[in-house]
Write an enzyme that holds these catalytic residues in place. Structure first.
Site, PDB file in Angstrom:
ATOM      1  N   SER A   1      80.055  54.640  22.211  1.00  0.00           N
ATOM      2  CA  SER A   1      81.134  54.240  22.431  1.00  0.00           C
ATOM      3  C   SER A   1      80.669  54.468  20.481  1.00  0.00           C
ATOM      4  CB  SER A   1      81.364  52.532  21.928  1.00  0.00           C
ATOM      5  OG  SER A   1      80.222  52.052  21.965  1.00  0.00           O
TER       6      SER A   1
ATOM      7  N   LYS B   1      76.316  50.550  26.640  1.00  0.00           N
ATOM      8  CA  LYS B   1      75.214  49.399  26.525  1.00  0.00           C
ATOM      9  C   LYS B   1      75.077  48.419  25.795  1.00  0.00           C
ATOM     10  CE  LYS B   1      71.485  52.217  25.291  1.00  0.00           C
ATOM     11  NZ  LYS B   1      70.296  53.200  25.665  1.00  0.00           N
TER      12      LYS B   1
ATOM     13  N   GLU C   1      73.818  65.712  -1.487  1.00  0.00           N
ATOM     14  CA  GLU C   1      72.464  66.087  -0.396  1.00  0.00           C
ATOM     15  C   GLU C   1      72.391  66.501  -0.195  1.00  0.00           C
ATOM     16  OE1 GLU C   1      73.668  63.347   3.446  1.00  0.00           O
ATOM     17  OE2 GLU C   1      75.028  62.397   2.234  1.00  0.00           O
TER      18      GLU C   1
ATOM     19  N   HIS D   1      63.840  62.300   8.752  1.00  0.00           N
ATOM     20  CA  HIS D   1      64.451  61.496   7.558  1.00  0.00           C
ATOM     21  C   HIS D   1      63.938  60.993   6.361  1.00  0.00           C
ATOM     22  CE1 HIS D   1      66.874  60.258   4.341  1.00  0.00           C
ATOM     23  NE2 HIS D   1      67.977  60.153   4.698  1.00  0.00           N
TER      24      HIS D   1
ATOM     25  N   ARG E   1      65.601  68.806   4.577  1.00  0.00           N
ATOM     26  CA  ARG E   1      65.126  67.727   4.611  1.00  0.00           C
ATOM     27  C   ARG E   1      63.511  67.901   5.240  1.00  0.00           C
ATOM     28  NH1 ARG E   1      69.187  63.637   7.294  1.00  0.00           N
ATOM     29  NH2 ARG E   1      70.212  63.008   5.049  1.00  0.00           N
TER      30      ARG E   1
ATOM     31  N   HIS F   1      64.698  60.927  12.739  1.00  0.00           N
ATOM     32  CA  HIS F   1      66.287  60.405  12.440  1.00  0.00           C
ATOM     33  C   HIS F   1      67.953  61.441  13.006  1.00  0.00           C
ATOM     34  CE1 HIS F   1      69.555  59.416  10.151  1.00  0.00           C
ATOM     35  NE2 HIS F   1      69.860  61.093   9.546  1.00  0.00           N
TER      36      HIS F   1
ATOM     37  N   GLU G   1      75.560  63.035  18.994  1.00  0.00           N
ATOM     38  CA  GLU G   1      74.175  63.514  18.701  1.00  0.00           C
ATOM     39  C   GLU G   1      73.260  63.810  20.767  1.00  0.00           C
ATOM     40  OE1 GLU G   1      72.217  60.793  16.374  1.00  0.00           O
ATOM     41  OE2 GLU G   1      70.363  61.808  17.016  1.00  0.00           O
TER      42      GLU G   1
ATOM     43  N   ARG H   1      68.331  70.132  10.923  1.00  0.00           N
ATOM     44  CA  ARG H   1      70.425  69.592  10.826  1.00  0.00           C
ATOM     45  C   ARG H   1      70.438  70.144   9.195  1.00  0.00           C
ATOM     46  NH1 ARG H   1      72.887  64.481   9.794  1.00  0.00           N
ATOM     47  NH2 ARG H   1      71.169  64.008  10.377  1.00  0.00           N
TER      48      ARG H   1
HETATM   49  P1  FAD Z   1      76.487  57.093  18.403  1.00  0.00           P
HETATM   50  O1  FAD Z   1      76.835  56.912  17.453  1.00  0.00           O
HETATM   51  O2  FAD Z   1      74.498  56.857  19.003  1.00  0.00           O
HETATM   52  O3  FAD Z   1      76.369  56.363  19.469  1.00  0.00           O
HETATM   53  C1  FAD Z   1      75.689  56.130  21.254  1.00  0.00           C
HETATM   54  C2  FAD Z   1      76.435  55.502  22.269  1.00  0.00           C
HETATM   55  O4  FAD Z   1      76.060  55.595  23.446  1.00  0.00           O
HETATM   56  C3  FAD Z   1      76.293  53.798  21.504  1.00  0.00           C
HETATM   57  O5  FAD Z   1      77.732  53.199  21.849  1.00  0.00           O
HETATM   58  C4  FAD Z   1      75.176  53.274  22.630  1.00  0.00           C
HETATM   59  O6  FAD Z   1      74.809  52.429  22.969  1.00  0.00           O
HETATM   60  C5  FAD Z   1      76.206  54.947  23.800  1.00  0.00           C
HETATM   61  N1  FAD Z   1      74.940  54.620  25.083  1.00  0.00           N
HETATM   62  C6  FAD Z   1      73.643  54.777  25.160  1.00  0.00           C
HETATM   63  N2  FAD Z   1      73.310  55.114  25.913  1.00  0.00           N
HETATM   64  C7  FAD Z   1      73.972  54.478  27.492  1.00  0.00           C
HETATM   65  C8  FAD Z   1      74.564  54.232  28.780  1.00  0.00           C
HETATM   66  N3  FAD Z   1      73.424  54.723  29.132  1.00  0.00           N
HETATM   67  N4  FAD Z   1      74.937  53.673  28.647  1.00  0.00           N
HETATM   68  C9  FAD Z   1      75.959  53.375  27.857  1.00  0.00           C
HETATM   69  N5  FAD Z   1      76.851  53.292  27.115  1.00  0.00           N
HETATM   70  C10 FAD Z   1      75.216  53.822  26.069  1.00  0.00           C
HETATM   71  N6  FAD Z   1      74.679  61.334  10.183  1.00  0.00           N
HETATM   72  C11 FAD Z   1      75.888  62.693   9.365  1.00  0.00           C
HETATM   73  O7  FAD Z   1      76.812  63.003   9.839  1.00  0.00           O
HETATM   74  N7  FAD Z   1      76.368  61.221   8.242  1.00  0.00           N
HETATM   75  C12 FAD Z   1      75.803  60.017   7.507  1.00  0.00           C
HETATM   76  O8  FAD Z   1      75.266  59.643   6.573  1.00  0.00           O
HETATM   77  C13 FAD Z   1      74.410  60.238   8.474  1.00  0.00           C
HETATM   78  N8  FAD Z   1      73.247  59.110   8.622  1.00  0.00           N
HETATM   79  C14 FAD Z   1      72.990  58.433   9.659  1.00  0.00           C
HETATM   80  C15 FAD Z   1      72.092  57.497   8.908  1.00  0.00           C
HETATM   81  C16 FAD Z   1      71.032  56.797   9.901  1.00  0.00           C
HETATM   82  C17 FAD Z   1      70.609  54.984   9.731  1.00  0.00           C
HETATM   83  C18 FAD Z   1      71.504  57.324  10.952  1.00  0.00           C
HETATM   84  C19 FAD Z   1      70.710  56.980  12.303  1.00  0.00           C
HETATM   85  C20 FAD Z   1      72.106  58.128  11.677  1.00  0.00           C
HETATM   86  C21 FAD Z   1      72.688  58.730  10.472  1.00  0.00           C
HETATM   87  N9  FAD Z   1      73.414  60.211  11.314  1.00  0.00           N
HETATM   88  C22 FAD Z   1      74.935  60.416   9.996  1.00  0.00           C
HETATM   89  C23 FAD Z   1      73.555  60.554  12.138  1.00  0.00           C
HETATM   90  C24 FAD Z   1      75.132  59.987  13.105  1.00  0.00           C
HETATM   91  O9  FAD Z   1      75.192  58.894  12.381  1.00  0.00           O
HETATM   92  C25 FAD Z   1      74.635  60.654  14.392  1.00  0.00           C
HETATM   93  O10 FAD Z   1      74.266  61.090  14.422  1.00  0.00           O
HETATM   94  C26 FAD Z   1      75.751  60.068  14.957  1.00  0.00           C
HETATM   95  O11 FAD Z   1      76.914  58.935  14.126  1.00  0.00           O
HETATM   96  C27 FAD Z   1      76.186  59.875  16.633  1.00  0.00           C
HETATM   97  O12 FAD Z   1      77.404  59.561  16.978  1.00  0.00           O
HETATM   98  P2  FAD Z   1      77.764  60.172  18.532  1.00  0.00           P
HETATM   99  O13 FAD Z   1      79.037  58.720  19.180  1.00  0.00           O
HETATM  100  O14 FAD Z   1      77.413  61.365  19.515  1.00  0.00           O
HETATM  101  O15 FAD Z   1      76.309  58.958  19.029  1.00  0.00           O
HETATM  102  C1  SIN Z   2      71.561  59.814   4.882  1.00  0.00           C
HETATM  103  O1  SIN Z   2      72.170  59.369   4.491  1.00  0.00           O
HETATM  104  O2  SIN Z   2      70.716  60.164   3.973  1.00  0.00           O
HETATM  105  C2  SIN Z   2      71.449  60.340   6.310  1.00  0.00           C
HETATM  106  C3  SIN Z   2      72.803  61.371   6.639  1.00  0.00           C
HETATM  107  C4  SIN Z   2      72.641  62.471   7.764  1.00  0.00           C
HETATM  108  O3  SIN Z   2      71.354  61.760   8.261  1.00  0.00           O
HETATM  109  O4  SIN Z   2      73.269  63.557   7.665  1.00  0.00           O
END
Ligand code: FAD
Ligand code: SIN
Length: 535
Positions: free
Chosen positions: A12, A34, A113, A237, A283, A344, A368, A379
């Site tokens: 989610s 989860k 950035e 990061h 990075r 990261h 991701e 990236r």
């Molecule tokens: P997520 O947002 O990680 O969601 C994964 C979901 O899957 C979660 O709800 C989790 O609980 C659920 N899940 C996992 N395994 C299971 C399972 N087996 N069963 C049920 N549920 C499960 N990117 C940018 O572009 N800009 C930014 O500014 C940026 N800043 C960041 C800052 C931080 C601190 C971090 C950690 C990352 C950042 N990134 C940024 C990277 C970016 O946030 C992520 O790559 C992106 O949010 C991933 O989205 P997603 O929906 O693929 O996964």
């Molecule tokens: C950050 O805000 O530095 C994270 C940006 C990113 O991971 O894309």
């Protein structure tokens, strides 16, 4: 009894919720997640979402910057697709209610950035992810066709080759889901399964990622037979807060975009020695620069200095970071912030096409957990939320269309999860031990700077730990930590194996034994699938 839905969404974060909202126009959607619904990497994103929105910007400039960060192995068509779709996806978020920060004249305020040649990062102060996640969850809760269930963890995908009379072609039929409250395992059958489980930062001891980032989707898809690519390219990061009370707190690259400078304990701006762009270099270069500085000096951290910038501006532009640091006794307006690099982002993952399809019919993915070809060997900052939005949206369109065009019948008999001789485990200490072991040897042997000796040692260790985990797996009833550990170990093994196969240094993969890029042999992704023989 198996539950049947049109779309099963696992995760989610931004990818899962985008898909769920868009797919709800085509059928019933079940989102399983989860932890707390909002717990995800998405929630912690600070910097923002990169897109061509400024008057001085162009699609070509964003494409060029993405390629340049990706070190020669981005897939051209996928990069262009994502970059060109950006402005429309930003407007979609705004139409749902996301309010991006604006300038005094009312235009979107665009951040800068590392690796970007223009200001192009749309942001909500320094809490972009929190705002996006909140708006998407609100919308999901108002959409009648979507149901969100938590805390439940997907254990494994169900594939037709394991089910009698399910037809000749292999495909994904849904997933086995463990309810973390009741410990019961449910069979969910879906016409389309969407993987949105995010990354795997928890494979490493030091990470910016939340606890949920254990690589579950990559491991599940690999076990089900899908190909995965580029797992050696783990992004570190450069600036995670170094403080004994701060677990995984990021200090956004946007601070360096506004003029923050990395200094060592002696106050020297050391990054100028590594790259003409100094603290705002790509990075991989900054993370390696810090790593070298830490190894050279023996210090615990380097520092990010913002003290030359106006105090009011810092407080207003970075309220979340200012507040969190203040709680820990660091006033970013008047003192440098101690920082270290941390795992990261995973640039590799389950291979998808331009419509989010994986190799396995019936299984789509975005975010991701995937390898789309956009990020190449490194990236570009703030390209990942954009990528998740674009492929989440395209996958929903494509899966919706497939549902309308193709008739699909659920098989009559799908086996329940086979408990075999499993008994309730009372030896949870073995899980903790294996978990700690993996995270620590991955950090020491397979992180920012690698060598053949370190990688080979890591390979021997992961084989041993996986053998033990597999034994535990078949002896115990699955429980949350064991499910995650099994996945974490598989993902660690995929990272090590991919790193051993790339006999060169490129982007995020730096091996002291092969310090140069080798375009003749390695200007291509590293692809793994179950059954592929190890080299
Ligand atoms: P997520 O947002 O990680 O969601 C994964 C979901 O899957 C979660 O709800 C989790 O609980 C659920 N899940 C996992 N395994 C299971 C399972 N087996 N069963 C049920 N549920 C499960 N990117 C940018 O572009 N800009 C930014 O500014 C940026 N800043 C960041 C800052 C931080 C601190 C971090 C950690 C990352 C950042 N990134 C940024 C990277 C970016 O946030 C992520 O790559 C992106 O949010 C991933 O989205 P997603 O929906 O693929 O996964
Ligand atoms: C950050 O805000 O530095 C994270 C940006 C990113 O991971 O894309």
């Amino acid at each position: 009894m198996a539950e049947k839905v049109d779309f099963l969404v696992i995760g989610s974060g931004i990818a899962g919720l985008t898909f769920a909202l868009e797919a709800s126009a085509h059928g019933s959607v079940l989102v399983v997640t989860k932890s707390e619904p909002s717990e995800s990497s998405t929630r912690y994103a600070q910097g923002g979402i990169a897109s061509v929105l400024g008057k001085d910007d162009s699609f070509q400039a964003h494409v060029d910057d993405t390629f340049s960060a990706g070190a020669g192995i981005c897939e051209t068509a996928m990069v262009e697709l994502v970059v060109r779709s950006g402005p429309e996806r930003i407007r979609w978020l705004e139409s749902l209610g996301v309010e991006f920060s604006t300038t005094a004249t009312g235009d979107r305020d665009l951040g800068l950035e590392g690796g970007h040649s223009r200001r192009r990062v749309a942001h909500v102060e320094d809490m972009t992810g929190r705002s996006v996640e909140q708006v998407l969850l609100e919308r999901v809760s108002q959409t009648p066709n979507v149901r969100l269930v938590t805390p439940v963890i997907a254990i494994d995908l169900i594939t037709a080759d394991k089910v009698r009379h399910a037809g000749d072609a292999n495909r994904c039929l849904g997933a086995y889901i463990l309810d973390l409250t009741t410990n019961c395992i449910q069979t969910i059958l879906a016409r389309c399964t969407f993987l949105a489980t995010g990354g795997c930062g928890k494979v490493y001891l030091v990470t910016s990622n939340p606890d949920v980032a254990t690589g579950d989707g990559i491991a599940m898809a690999y076990r089900a037979g899908a190909r995965v690519a580029n797992m050696e390219f783990i992004q570190f990061h450069p600036t995670c807060l170094y403080h004994h009370k701060a677990k995984s707190f990021l200090i956004s690259e946007a601070l360096r975009g506004e003029g923050g400078v990395l200094i060592n304990a002696a106050g020297h701006p050391f990054m100028d020695e590594y790259h003409p762009q100094g603290s705002l270099a790509p990075r991989d270069i900054v993370a390696r620069g810090i790593d070298a500085e830490l190894k050279r000096s023996g210090a615990d951290s380097v520092f990010l200095d913002m003290t030359h910038l106006p105090a009011d501006f810092l407080q207003e532009r970075f309220p979340n970071i200012h507040q969190r640091c203040l709680e820990l006794g660091i006033d970013i307006r008047f003192e440098p912030i101690p920082v270290v690099p941390g795992a990261h982002y995973c640039c590799g993952g389950v291979i998808i096409d331009a419509d989010g399809r994986t190799d396995l019919p019936g299984l789509y993915a975005a975010g991701e957990v995937t390898y789309s070809g956009v990020h190449g060997a490194n990236r570009l900052a703030s390209n990942s939320l954009l990528e998740a939005l674009v492929f989440g949206h395209r996958a929903a369109d494509s899966a919706g269309q497939e549902l309308q065009e193709k008739t699909f019948r659920f098989p009559r008999e799908v086996p329940e999860w086979n408990m075999g001789l499993a008994i309730d485990s009372d030896e949870k200490v073995v899980v903790t031990q294996a978990w700690d072991e993996i995270r620590s040897f991955m950090w020491r042997y397979v992180s920012i700077v690698r060598s053949n000796t370190r990688l080979e040692r890591a390979a021997r260790r992961i084989d041993l730990v996986r053998e033990e985990i597999n034994g535990d797996w078949w002896r115990s009833q699955p429980f949350g930590d064991l499910v995650e550990l099994r996945n974490l170990a598989r993902v660690a093994q995929l990272i090590i194996q991919s790193a051993l196969m790339r006999h060169e240094s490129r982007g995020l993969h730096y091996n002291l034994d092969y310090p140069d890029a080798d375009d003749a042999h390695f200007r291509r992704p590293t692809v793994l699938w179950r059954g592929r023989r190890r080299r």
